[in-house]
Design a protein around this motif. Structure first.
Motif, PDB file in Angstrom:
ATOM      1  N   ASN A  17     146.103  13.875  13.872  1.00 25.93           N
ATOM      2  CA  ASN A  17     146.836  12.616  13.902  1.00 25.93           C
ATOM      3  C   ASN A  17     148.308  12.915  14.146  1.00 25.93           C
ATOM      4  O   ASN A  17     148.973  13.521  13.298  1.00 25.93           O
ATOM      5  N   THR A  18     148.825  12.492  15.295  1.00 27.98           N
ATOM      6  CA  THR A  18     150.218  12.788  15.626  1.00 27.98           C
ATOM      7  C   THR A  18     151.205  11.955  14.830  1.00 27.98           C
ATOM      8  O   THR A  18     152.413  12.170  14.921  1.00 27.98           O
ATOM      9  N   SER A  19     150.703  11.012  14.030  1.00 24.60           N
ATOM     10  CA  SER A  19     151.586  10.291  13.108  1.00 24.60           C
ATOM     11  C   SER A  19     151.967  11.166  11.912  1.00 24.60           C
ATOM     12  O   SER A  19     152.917  10.856  11.190  1.00 24.60           O
ATOM     13  N   ASP A  20     151.230  12.236  11.722  1.00 24.87           N
ATOM     14  CA  ASP A  20     151.523  13.217  10.672  1.00 24.87           C
ATOM     15  C   ASP A  20     152.623  14.148  11.166  1.00 24.87           C
ATOM     16  O   ASP A  20     152.469  14.813  12.195  1.00 24.87           O
ATOM     17  N   ASP A  21     153.717  14.230  10.441  1.00 25.40           N
ATOM     18  CA  ASP A  21     154.844  15.064  10.858  1.00 25.40           C
ATOM     19  C   ASP A  21     154.463  16.536  11.006  1.00 25.40           C
ATOM     20  O   ASP A  21     155.134  17.286  11.727  1.00 25.40           O
ATOM     21  N   ASN A  22     153.401  16.959  10.347  1.00 25.35           N
ATOM     22  CA  ASN A  22     153.007  18.373  10.367  1.00 25.35           C
ATOM     23  C   ASN A  22     151.860  18.668  11.336  1.00 25.35           C
ATOM     24  O   ASN A  22     151.237  19.722  11.243  1.00 25.35           O
ATOM     25  N   TRP A  23     151.589  17.751  12.272  1.00 20.83           N
ATOM     26  CA  TRP A  23     150.412  17.934  13.113  1.00 20.83           C
ATOM     27  C   TRP A  23     150.476  19.203  13.948  1.00 20.83           C
ATOM     28  O   TRP A  23     149.442  19.881  14.138  1.00 20.83           O
TER      29      TRP A  23
ATOM     30  N   LEU B 121     144.048  14.598  20.196  1.00 25.83           N
ATOM     31  CA  LEU B 121     145.184  13.978  19.502  1.00 25.83           C
ATOM     32  C   LEU B 121     145.008  12.469  19.503  1.00 25.83           C
ATOM     33  O   LEU B 121     144.658  11.873  20.526  1.00 25.83           O
ATOM     34  N   GLU B 122     145.274  11.865  18.344  1.00 33.13           N
ATOM     35  CA  GLU B 122     145.247  10.408  18.206  1.00 33.13           C
ATOM     36  C   GLU B 122     146.330   9.989  17.219  1.00 33.13           C
ATOM     37  O   GLU B 122     146.944  10.836  16.560  1.00 33.13           O
TER      38      GLU B 122
ATOM     39  N   LEU C 121     144.142  20.576  25.204  1.00 33.85           N
ATOM     40  CA  LEU C 121     144.717  19.592  24.288  1.00 33.85           C
ATOM     41  C   LEU C 121     144.701  18.247  24.996  1.00 33.85           C
ATOM     42  O   LEU C 121     145.266  18.097  26.084  1.00 33.85           O
ATOM     43  N   ILE C 122     144.041  17.257  24.390  1.00 34.96           N
ATOM     44  CA  ILE C 122     143.826  15.962  25.036  1.00 34.96           C
ATOM     45  C   ILE C 122     144.458  14.868  24.190  1.00 34.96           C
ATOM     46  O   ILE C 122     144.031  14.620  23.062  1.00 34.96           O
ATOM     47  N   TYR C 123     145.482  14.210  24.735  1.00 32.85           N
ATOM     48  CA  TYR C 123     146.099  13.056  24.082  1.00 32.85           C
ATOM     49  C   TYR C 123     145.205  11.829  24.236  1.00 32.85           C
ATOM     50  O   TYR C 123     144.457  11.704  25.202  1.00 32.85           O
ATOM     51  N   ALA C 124     145.341  10.876  23.289  1.00 32.00           N
ATOM     52  CA  ALA C 124     144.602   9.607  23.345  1.00 32.00           C
ATOM     53  C   ALA C 124     143.133   9.844  23.653  1.00 32.00           C
ATOM     54  O   ALA C 124     142.542   9.225  24.539  1.00 32.00           O
ATOM     55  N   ALA C 125     142.530  10.742  22.873  1.00 31.31           N
ATOM     56  CA  ALA C 125     141.190  11.241  23.181  1.00 31.31           C
ATOM     57  C   ALA C 125     140.094  10.200  22.994  1.00 31.31           C
ATOM     58  O   ALA C 125     138.971  10.410  23.453  1.00 31.31           O
TER      59      ALA C 125
END
Length: 328
Positions: free
Chosen positions: A192-198, A172-173, A146-150
Motif C-alpha cells: 500500500n503506497t499510502s504507507d510511508d514505509n512501503w 502497488l495499490e 513492479l506494477i502500479y495500480a495492479a
C-alpha cells in the motif's frame, strides 16, 4: 439509434444519451451492432477537454475507442454479416452507441462461442499490457516487475500476462482491499503506497535494487521511487500521468542513479497503432488465442449505457476493479 453524445466539455453531467442518425459505412468500413462499449480513462480525459494539443476531437462527439459486437453490414469487405468481432479503434470511433463504424482491416473476427464481454476487455487493456511487456521492456523469465495500480484495468492485465511470462510480481495499490485483491489475482507481493514505509517493506521483502521492470501510469514524483528501487540495467515504462508531471528534473534525478544505467521508456498506445499497426494486429491475435485457451481471464463489471454518467464517476473515483463495460 441511441448514443451518448458530448456537446460541451466538463464533468460527467455533459454525457447525454440521445437519438442520433445511424452511421452509414464508407468503402472499407463495416457497420457493427455494438454489444459492449468499454469505458477508458481516455474517454474521461476527452470529456473534460484535457487532451494534448491536436488530439482533441471536434464537438459534438460520441466517446469510445474499443468494443465488441456483431457485424450488421459487411459492406462488400469480404467479411460476413452476423460475425462476432472486437476492435481497437482510433479516437473518434464513437462506440458509446447502438451502432459504430470500424475499418474492416482493424477488426478481429472471433469464434461464434466467444463471450463478447470478455472479448471487449482485451483491445485496450490487455494489448497495452502485452505491448509494454513484450515489445517495450522485452521482459525475461524469472525477473521482477513492479506494477502500479495492479487492480485497475491495465494493472490486472499486467499481472495476468506477467504470470504467463513467469515474472515475479510486486503490486502497488493505495487501498487495503485492492492490495488484497492484487494478491488474490496472483501477485507475489503487494504493498500500500499510502504507507510511508512501503519502499522499505519492498526492500525487506525482495532486497535492495531488485526491481527489473516498473510499469507506471502515475508518474508525478513517483519515478524517483522507481529509480531508487530499480535494479542495475532496470527498465521503467511510463504509460500515463495520473498524478501530473512532478516537480523535479527527471534528467537530474536519473543522473543520481547513473551507475545503474537505467532505461526509461514511454508507451503510448496510439503511437504504435498509427505507426506500427502490425504489432497491434499480431498482439491481439495472440491475446484472443490465450483467451480461447483459458490462459487469461479478463476481470470486468458492467453497467447499462444509460448509466454512463455513473460509470465515468465510478472509474474516476478509483472504484473499478479490472474493466468497466457499458452494455448496449
Amino acid at each position: 439509434m441511441k448514443a451518448v453524445q458530448i456537446t460541451e466539455t466538463g464533468g460527467a453531467e455533459v454525457l447525454t444519451l440521445k437519438e442520433v442518425n445511424r452511421p452509414t459505412p464508407k468503402a472499407g468500413q463495416v457497420l457493427i451492432k455494438v454489444h459492449t462499449a468499454p469505458v477508458n480513462f481516455i474517454d474521461t480525459i476527452i470529456r473534460e477537454g484535457n487532451m494534448p494539443p491536436g488530439m482533441m476531437p471536434n464537438l459534438p462527439f460520441i466517446p469510445g475507442v474499443e468494443g465488441a459486437g456483431i457485424i450488421e453490414d459487411a459492406n462488400n469487405t469480404g467479411l460476413e454479416k452476423g460475425s462476432k468481432v472486437a476492435f481497437l479503434g482510433v479516437i473518434g470511433s464513437s462506440v458509446y452507441a447502438e451502432y459504430a463504424l470500424v475499418d474492416a482491416d482493424k477488426l478481429v473476427v472471433l469464434n461464434d462461442d466467444i463471450d463478447l464481454l470478455k472479448a471487449a476487455v482485451l483491445p485496450v487493456n490487455y494489448f497495452t499490457a502485452y505491448h509494454m511487456l513484450k515489445n517495450v521492456a522485452r521482459v525475461e523469465e524469472g525477473k521482477t516487475a513492479l506494477i502500479y495500480a495492479a487492480s485497475g484495468g491495465v494493472g490486472t492485465a499486467l499481472v495476468q500476462i506477467s504470470k504467463l511470462f513467469k515474472l515475479n510480481i510486486i503490486a502497488l495499490e493505495r487501498k487495503e482491499e485492492k492490495v488484497q485483491n492484487a494478491l488474490n489475482r496472483g501477485a507475489n507481493y503487494a504493498f500500500n503506497t499510502s504507507d510511508d514505509n512501503w519502499k522499505q517493506k519492498v526492500k525487506e521483502a525482495i532486497g535492495e535494487n531488485s526491481i527489473d521492470y516498473v510499469f507506471n501510469p502515475v508518474v508525478g514524483n513517483s519515478v524517483k521511487d522507481d529509480l531508487e528501487l530499480l535494479a542495475p540495467l532496470g527498465h521503467i515504462v511510463i504509460f500515463g500521468f495520473l498524478a501530473g508531471f512532478g516537480d523535479f528534473s527527471l534528467m537530474e534525478e536519473s543522473i543520481k542513479h547513473f551507475g545503474k544505467a537505467p532505461t526509461i521508456s514511454f508507451s503510448e498506445l496510439y503511437a504504435t497503432y498509427h505507426h506500427q499497426y502490425e504489432l497491434v494486429e499480431s498482439g491481439l491475435k495472440e491475446l484472443f488465442q490465450w483467451l480461447e485457451e483459458g490462459k487469461i481471464n479478463p476481470i470486468y463489471e458492467t453497467m447499462p449505457l444509460d448509466e454512463v454518467k455513473a460509470a465515468h464517476e465510478k472509474l474516476q473515483a478509483g472504484k473499478v476493479k479490472g474493466k468497466l463495460l457499458l452494455t448496449v
